[in-house]
Design a protein around this motif. Structure first.
Motif, PDB file in Angstrom:
ATOM      1  N   SER A   3       0.835  -1.201   0.000  1.00  0.00           N
ATOM      2  CA  SER A   3       0.000   0.000   0.000  1.00  0.00           C
ATOM      3  C   SER A   3       0.860   1.237   0.000  1.00  0.00           C
ATOM      4  O   SER A   3       1.944   1.269   0.563  1.00  0.00           O
ATOM      5  N   SER A   4       0.342   2.301  -0.619  1.00  0.00           N
ATOM      6  CA  SER A   4       1.030   3.582  -0.594  1.00  0.00           C
ATOM      7  C   SER A   4       0.733   4.350   0.677  1.00  0.00           C
ATOM      8  O   SER A   4       1.336   5.372   0.946  1.00  0.00           O
ATOM      9  N   SER A  73      -9.104   6.588  -1.658  1.00  0.00           N
ATOM     10  CA  SER A  73      -8.445   5.585  -0.811  1.00  0.00           C
ATOM     11  C   SER A  73      -7.764   6.227   0.385  1.00  0.00           C
ATOM     12  O   SER A  73      -7.631   5.606   1.445  1.00  0.00           O
ATOM     13  N   ASP A 113      -7.961  -3.445  -3.376  1.00  0.00           N
ATOM     14  CA  ASP A 113      -6.619  -3.432  -3.951  1.00  0.00           C
ATOM     15  C   ASP A 113      -6.569  -4.370  -5.150  1.00  0.00           C
ATOM     16  O   ASP A 113      -7.054  -5.493  -5.111  1.00  0.00           O
ATOM     17  N   ARG A 116      -8.896  -1.225  -7.953  1.00  0.00           N
ATOM     18  CA  ARG A 116      -9.329   0.086  -7.476  1.00  0.00           C
ATOM     19  C   ARG A 116      -9.790   0.942  -8.650  1.00  0.00           C
ATOM     20  O   ARG A 116      -9.101   1.055  -9.660  1.00  0.00           O
ATOM     21  N   ASP A 210      -0.442   8.023  -0.380  1.00  0.00           N
ATOM     22  CA  ASP A 210      -1.719   8.239  -1.050  1.00  0.00           C
ATOM     23  C   ASP A 210      -1.989   9.731  -1.231  1.00  0.00           C
ATOM     24  O   ASP A 210      -1.755  10.533  -0.334  1.00  0.00           O
ATOM     25  N   SER A 225      -2.562   6.794  -6.418  1.00  0.00           N
ATOM     26  CA  SER A 225      -3.550   5.811  -6.001  1.00  0.00           C
ATOM     27  C   SER A 225      -2.878   4.620  -5.338  1.00  0.00           C
ATOM     28  O   SER A 225      -3.309   4.179  -4.275  1.00  0.00           O
ATOM     29  N   TRP A 226      -1.826   4.089  -5.984  1.00  0.00           N
ATOM     30  CA  TRP A 226      -1.077   3.002  -5.348  1.00  0.00           C
ATOM     31  C   TRP A 226       0.283   2.870  -6.000  1.00  0.00           C
ATOM     32  O   TRP A 226       0.576   3.459  -7.020  1.00  0.00           O
ATOM     33  N   TRP A 227       1.125   2.062  -5.353  1.00  0.00           N
ATOM     34  CA  TRP A 227       2.416   1.717  -5.933  1.00  0.00           C
ATOM     35  C   TRP A 227       2.838   0.362  -5.387  1.00  0.00           C
ATOM     36  O   TRP A 227       2.425  -0.056  -4.307  1.00  0.00           O
ATOM     37  N   THR A 228       3.655  -0.317  -6.157  1.00  0.00           N
ATOM     38  CA  THR A 228       4.236  -1.596  -5.765  1.00  0.00           C
ATOM     39  C   THR A 228       5.703  -1.570  -6.145  1.00  0.00           C
ATOM     40  O   THR A 228       6.044  -1.192  -7.262  1.00  0.00           O
TER      41      THR A 228
END
Length: 251
Positions: A3-4, A73, A113, A116, A210, A225-228
């Motif tokens: 999660s960011s 989010s 997740d 989204r 976020d 929104s997100w990152w991995t």
């Protein structure tokens, strides 16, 4: 998926603003790193979104004198009375904070997740912002501005990192198809409502949190929104929601 959203315990009592500049460490793995401290006046649109206990949960951007843009989010599960917005400060001391009157998350937001969707929200302040050199709105592009956010172009991302700093780093915009193929290996969907971007140097604390802003040509084009780790950062494409934003502005 990582999660960011960064834990409140991660944040120190003071954070430092960093902006695009000539790097103090010009080479890292053969690539240039962008890091240099600046005043908050360099990013006057950036806001802190905090819980009632003062802990920082995510980032927002000033839309106008009454609204803050962020991701749904970021504020999912919170009520207006649970949060405050801090503007115009590069520290946790002497800041100006505002209570919220309302949280307007997109009605079709899907928080799961990996799937989204419509990850955008507007925070309505309980009182008007007072603009100054450290508190200013940032314009958003129109959906017809096709030159904005083009594949291969560069943009600047701003947001708090795991090292308790507000950073600005240069990123390169990726094509949606390329990003979609990249995340497909994780079973994650990426549609045209998103912008994907990568940095020159891959470091876990460079991704921001976020709601982090992605800016190009002095316009807000994305909200994190997100990152991995090892994959592109994914931003809500703000221009795609301009009509929704205008419909809810001053509501």
């Amino acid at each position: 998926m990582k999660s960011s959203l960064i834990s409140a315990a991660t944040f120190a009592l003071i954070w430092v603003s960093l902006v695009e500049a000539e790097p103090s460490n010009p080479e890292a793995n053969g690539r240039r790193v962008i890091r240099a401290s600046v005043e908050i006046t360099e990013t006057p649109y950036i806001t802190q979104i905090r819980k009632a206990d003062g802990s920082l949960i995510c980032t927002g951007a000033i839309l106008n004198f009454l609204y803050i843009l962020t991701t749904a989010s970021c504020v999912n599960g919170y009520e207006a009375q649970d949060l405050t917005v801090v503007v115009g400060s590069a520290s946790f001391h002497g800041e100006t904070s505002y209570s919220l009157r309302n949280i307007l998350s997109h009605e079709d937001f899907v928080p799961i997740d990996g799937h989204r969707l419509n990850d955008i929200a507007m925070l309505k302040l309980a009182s008007y912002l007072r603009y100054n050199s450290a508190v200013r709105p940032i314009p958003i592009p129109d959906i017809h501005e096709t030159e904005i956010g083009q594949e291969g172009s560069t943009a600047v991302a701003s947001g708090w990192s795991a090292s308790s700093m507000l950073k600005k780093i240069r990123q390169v915009i990726n094509g949606v198809n390329e990003c979609r193929r990249s995340y497909a290996s994780l079973g994650v969907s990426v549609n045209d409502d998103y912008i994907c971007a990568t940095t020159d140097v891959s470091e876990n604390d460079e991704h921001g949190n976020d709601g982090s802003s992605l800016v190009q040509d002095s316009k807000l084009i994305g909200l994190k929104s997100w990152w991995t780790s090892g994959f592109p950062d994914v931003y809500t494409r703000v221009a795609h929601y301009r009509e929704w934003i205008e419909e809810n502005n001053l509501a």
